[in-house]
Scaffold this active site. Structure first.
Site, PDB file in Angstrom:
ATOM      1  N   ALA A  34      -6.585  22.936 -37.707  1.00 59.34           N
ATOM      2  CA  ALA A  34      -5.351  23.202 -38.441  1.00 59.34           C
ATOM      3  C   ALA A  34      -5.231  24.653 -38.918  1.00 59.34           C
ATOM      4  O   ALA A  34      -4.124  25.163 -39.096  1.00 59.34           O
ATOM      5  CB  ALA A  34      -5.261  22.253 -39.627  1.00 59.34           C
ATOM      6  N   ARG A  46      -7.473  20.466 -45.632  1.00 64.31           N
ATOM      7  CA  ARG A  46      -8.538  20.577 -46.611  1.00 64.31           C
ATOM      8  C   ARG A  46      -8.522  21.851 -47.448  1.00 64.31           C
ATOM      9  O   ARG A  46      -9.327  21.976 -48.367  1.00 64.31           O
ATOM     10  CB  ARG A  46      -9.895  20.398 -45.926  1.00 64.31           C
ATOM     11  CG  ARG A  46     -10.085  18.959 -45.485  1.00 64.31           C
ATOM     12  CD  ARG A  46     -11.325  18.742 -44.695  1.00 64.31           C
ATOM     13  NE  ARG A  46     -11.390  17.353 -44.227  1.00 64.31           N
ATOM     14  CZ  ARG A  46     -10.664  16.864 -43.232  1.00 64.31           C
ATOM     15  NH1 ARG A  46      -9.818  17.645 -42.587  1.00 64.31           N
ATOM     16  NH2 ARG A  46     -10.779  15.597 -42.890  1.00 64.31           N
ATOM     17  N   GLN A 111      -7.716  19.962 -32.136  1.00 63.72           N
ATOM     18  CA  GLN A 111      -7.542  18.816 -33.033  1.00 63.72           C
ATOM     19  C   GLN A 111      -6.105  18.785 -33.517  1.00 63.72           C
ATOM     20  O   GLN A 111      -5.717  17.855 -34.207  1.00 63.72           O
ATOM     21  CB  GLN A 111      -8.451  18.968 -34.252  1.00 63.72           C
ATOM     22  CG  GLN A 111      -9.910  19.040 -33.926  1.00 63.72           C
ATOM     23  CD  GLN A 111     -10.732  19.213 -35.207  1.00 63.72           C
ATOM     24  OE1 GLN A 111     -11.044  18.255 -35.892  1.00 63.72           O
ATOM     25  NE2 GLN A 111     -11.049  20.442 -35.529  1.00 63.72           N
ATOM     26  N   HIS A 131      -6.587  14.608 -30.990  1.00 61.39           N
ATOM     27  CA  HIS A 131      -5.925  13.757 -31.982  1.00 61.39           C
ATOM     28  C   HIS A 131      -4.466  13.504 -31.655  1.00 61.39           C
ATOM     29  O   HIS A 131      -3.680  13.137 -32.526  1.00 61.39           O
ATOM     30  CB  HIS A 131      -6.069  14.367 -33.384  1.00 61.39           C
ATOM     31  CG  HIS A 131      -7.501  14.470 -33.832  1.00 61.39           C
ATOM     32  ND1 HIS A 131      -7.949  15.337 -34.785  1.00 61.39           N
ATOM     33  CD2 HIS A 131      -8.606  13.788 -33.425  1.00 61.39           C
ATOM     34  CE1 HIS A 131      -9.265  15.197 -34.950  1.00 61.39           C
ATOM     35  NE2 HIS A 131      -9.684  14.268 -34.127  1.00 61.39           N
ATOM     36  N   CYS A 139       5.203   3.526 -27.778  1.00 63.77           N
ATOM     37  CA  CYS A 139       4.943   2.132 -28.139  1.00 63.77           C
ATOM     38  C   CYS A 139       3.452   1.879 -27.995  1.00 63.77           C
ATOM     39  O   CYS A 139       2.854   2.217 -26.976  1.00 63.77           O
ATOM     40  CB  CYS A 139       5.745   1.207 -27.224  1.00 63.77           C
ATOM     41  SG  CYS A 139       5.210  -0.509 -27.375  1.00 63.77           S
ATOM     42  N   CYS A 142       3.175  -1.088 -24.876  1.00 67.54           N
ATOM     43  CA  CYS A 142       3.519  -0.848 -23.463  1.00 67.54           C
ATOM     44  C   CYS A 142       3.498   0.638 -23.111  1.00 67.54           C
ATOM     45  O   CYS A 142       3.617   1.000 -21.952  1.00 67.54           O
ATOM     46  CB  CYS A 142       4.871  -1.471 -23.105  1.00 67.54           C
ATOM     47  SG  CYS A 142       6.280  -0.598 -23.794  1.00 67.54           S
ATOM     48  N   ASP A 248      -9.245  35.948 -41.908  1.00 63.07           N
ATOM     49  CA  ASP A 248      -7.991  35.326 -41.483  1.00 63.07           C
ATOM     50  C   ASP A 248      -7.889  35.318 -39.954  1.00 63.07           C
ATOM     51  O   ASP A 248      -8.068  36.355 -39.296  1.00 63.07           O
ATOM     52  CB  ASP A 248      -6.824  36.113 -42.094  1.00 63.07           C
ATOM     53  CG  ASP A 248      -5.491  35.633 -41.553  1.00 63.07           C
ATOM     54  OD1 ASP A 248      -5.186  34.442 -41.733  1.00 63.07           O
ATOM     55  OD2 ASP A 248      -4.779  36.439 -40.916  1.00 63.07           O
TER      56      ASP A 248
HETATM   57  P1  NAD Z   1      -8.982  21.192 -41.894  1.00 63.43           P
HETATM   58  O1  NAD Z   1      -7.755  21.176 -42.738  1.00 63.43           O
HETATM   59  O2  NAD Z   1     -10.075  20.252 -42.200  1.00 63.43           O
HETATM   60  O3  NAD Z   1      -9.629  22.655 -41.910  1.00 63.43           O
HETATM   61  C1  NAD Z   1      -8.864  23.778 -41.664  1.00 63.43           C
HETATM   62  C2  NAD Z   1      -9.766  24.975 -41.924  1.00 63.43           C
HETATM   63  O4  NAD Z   1      -9.030  26.140 -41.576  1.00 63.43           O
HETATM   64  C3  NAD Z   1     -10.183  25.117 -43.385  1.00 63.43           C
HETATM   65  O5  NAD Z   1     -11.591  25.162 -43.455  1.00 63.43           O
HETATM   66  C4  NAD Z   1      -9.547  26.463 -43.829  1.00 63.43           C
HETATM   67  O6  NAD Z   1     -10.420  27.223 -44.620  1.00 63.43           O
HETATM   68  C5  NAD Z   1      -9.297  27.155 -42.531  1.00 63.43           C
HETATM   69  N1  NAD Z   1      -8.124  28.029 -42.524  1.00 63.43           N
HETATM   70  C6  NAD Z   1      -6.852  27.714 -42.874  1.00 63.43           C
HETATM   71  N2  NAD Z   1      -6.027  28.762 -42.652  1.00 63.43           N
HETATM   72  C7  NAD Z   1      -6.806  29.767 -42.169  1.00 63.43           C
HETATM   73  C8  NAD Z   1      -6.540  31.099 -41.751  1.00 63.43           C
HETATM   74  N3  NAD Z   1      -5.302  31.614 -41.771  1.00 63.43           N
HETATM   75  N4  NAD Z   1      -7.582  31.867 -41.324  1.00 63.43           N
HETATM   76  C9  NAD Z   1      -8.864  31.355 -41.308  1.00 63.43           C
HETATM   77  N5  NAD Z   1      -9.156  30.089 -41.675  1.00 63.43           N
HETATM   78  C10 NAD Z   1      -8.138  29.303 -42.084  1.00 63.43           C
HETATM   79  O7  NAD Z   1      -8.479  21.079 -40.398  1.00 63.43           O
HETATM   80  P2  NAD Z   1      -9.180  20.434 -39.156  1.00 63.43           P
HETATM   81  O8  NAD Z   1     -10.627  20.793 -39.102  1.00 63.43           O
HETATM   82  O9  NAD Z   1      -8.300  20.769 -38.011  1.00 63.43           O
HETATM   83  O10 NAD Z   1      -9.098  18.864 -39.415  1.00 63.43           O
HETATM   84  C11 NAD Z   1      -7.957  18.301 -39.934  1.00 63.43           C
HETATM   85  C12 NAD Z   1      -7.331  17.205 -39.111  1.00 63.43           C
HETATM   86  O11 NAD Z   1      -5.979  17.185 -39.478  1.00 63.43           O
HETATM   87  C13 NAD Z   1      -7.344  17.482 -37.656  1.00 63.43           C
HETATM   88  O12 NAD Z   1      -7.938  16.394 -37.094  1.00 63.43           O
HETATM   89  C14 NAD Z   1      -5.891  17.548 -37.212  1.00 63.43           C
HETATM   90  O13 NAD Z   1      -5.644  16.462 -36.336  1.00 63.43           O
HETATM   91  C15 NAD Z   1      -5.059  17.268 -38.421  1.00 63.43           C
HETATM   92  N6  NAD Z   1      -4.062  18.308 -38.797  1.00 63.43           N
HETATM   93  C16 NAD Z   1      -3.352  18.966 -37.858  1.00 63.43           C
HETATM   94  C17 NAD Z   1      -2.450  19.943 -38.206  1.00 63.43           C
HETATM   95  C18 NAD Z   1      -1.684  20.647 -37.120  1.00 63.43           C
HETATM   96  O14 NAD Z   1      -1.507  20.099 -36.048  1.00 63.43           O
HETATM   97  N7  NAD Z   1      -1.256  21.889 -37.343  1.00 63.43           N
HETATM   98  C19 NAD Z   1      -2.231  20.234 -39.565  1.00 63.43           C
HETATM   99  C20 NAD Z   1      -2.969  19.529 -40.523  1.00 63.43           C
HETATM  100  C21 NAD Z   1      -3.886  18.567 -40.130  1.00 63.43           C
HETATM  101 ZN    ZN Z   2       6.687  -1.484 -25.813  1.00 66.91          ZN
END
Ligand code: NAD
Ligand code: ZN
Length: 259
Positions: A34, A46, A111, A131, A139, A142, A248
């Protein structure tokens, strides 16, 4: 403790070292979470103020067991659509797409469910979604696909009640994997193939706390690849990495964008 020579001391040292490693690699696999999409306006789970702090995720068995859970899950999805629906790829996505176009990256393992790797230029078959994808629905019985607009229309017309599949009566859910739902087998297999086949693995913007996805960085390392972790906060795998960058993501990857 992570040995200090692996943690890049500052931004320019990090970019320089990463550049060398990219140059030396023949097969690079990025693995994204994320954090790569936060600069696009989509909050992660998180970080402080992340989605986790606002909404407890609805586990899969609750979605199946209750109409109200399905309604709530869809209400949240549409609230999200109104807030982040227009998100565009960020600098991290564009840098990875540049490496992909250059033939250095065979595919990205993600993810994320936001479709932004595809939007940045990766062919859909080269985005391995562990994910799933939240930009369409299907659905659960189906497999028929539905657009979010269709679901929204039916919900509005049905007093906020989430619709079932018109062809088979099954439940309709975004094409994402919820907690408690089985991992997509083909995607897991493909991710494993890419992971064991690479010589440089880039874990970008993931807290590496969600399993089994979090197992891929170590799998790469055990198979002889170099491991880079780019994440603002430390992760449990920092000690295993060859380079750790606590900066970042967009700023670190911007120099690798080729226009
Ligand atoms: P997470 O939220 O657990 O961790 C994200 C990490 O990214 C954090 O440790 C944070 O410190 C770091 N971070 C955030 N912005 C940053 C930046 N600009 N520069 C550097 N670091 C940065 O995310 P995860 O590990 O992907 O797990 C979360 C679950 O949630 C995943 O399984 C995903 O499916 C889902 N999710 C997806 C999205 C999306 O598709 N954009 C958004 C939120 C959650
Ligand atoms: Zn169906």
């Amino acid at each position: 403790m992570v040995s200090q020579d692996k943690v890049a001391p500052d931004l320019s040292a990090a970019i320089a070292r990463l550049g060398e490693m990219i140059h030396e690699a023949g097969n690079i696999v990025p693995f994204t979470g994320a954090g790569i999409s936060t600069e696009c306006g989509i909050p992660d789970f998180r970080s402080p103020g992340g989605l986790w702090t606002k909404n407890r995720p609805i586990p899969f068995d609750e979605f199946l067991a209750s109409q109200e859970a399905r309604n709530e899950s869809w209400r949240r999805r549409f609230a999200m659509m109104d807030e982040f629906g227009g998100a565009k790829p960020g600098r991290g996505h564009r840098a990875l797409a540049s490496l992909y176009r250059a033939g250095k990256v065979p595919g990205v393992v993600t993810q994320n469910i936001d479709n932004l790797h595809q939007a940045s230029g990766f062919a859909a078959e080269h985005v391995i979604e562990l994910h799933g994808n939240t930009t369409y629905a299907h659905c659960l019985d189906c497999g028929t696909d539905y657009t979010l607009a269709w679901v929204r229309e039916r919900m509005d017309a049905g007093n906020g009640c989430a619709p079932d599949c018109p062809s088979c009566g099954g439940f309709i859910k975004t094409a994402t994997i919820s907690f408690g739902q089985a991992m997509p087998e083909a995607a897991m297999r493909r991710a494993e193939e890419l992971t064991v086949g690479c010589d440089l693995f880039l874990a970008i913007g993931s807290s590496l706390q969600v399993w089994p996805a979090a197992g891929f960085p170590l799998m790469a390392k055990r198979n002889g690849a170099r491991l880079v972790i780019i994440n603002r906060e430390p992760t449990d795998f920092d000690a295993a990495a060859d380079l750790v960058v606590h900066q970042d993501i967009g700023t670190v990857l911007e120099p690798f964008i080729v226009h």
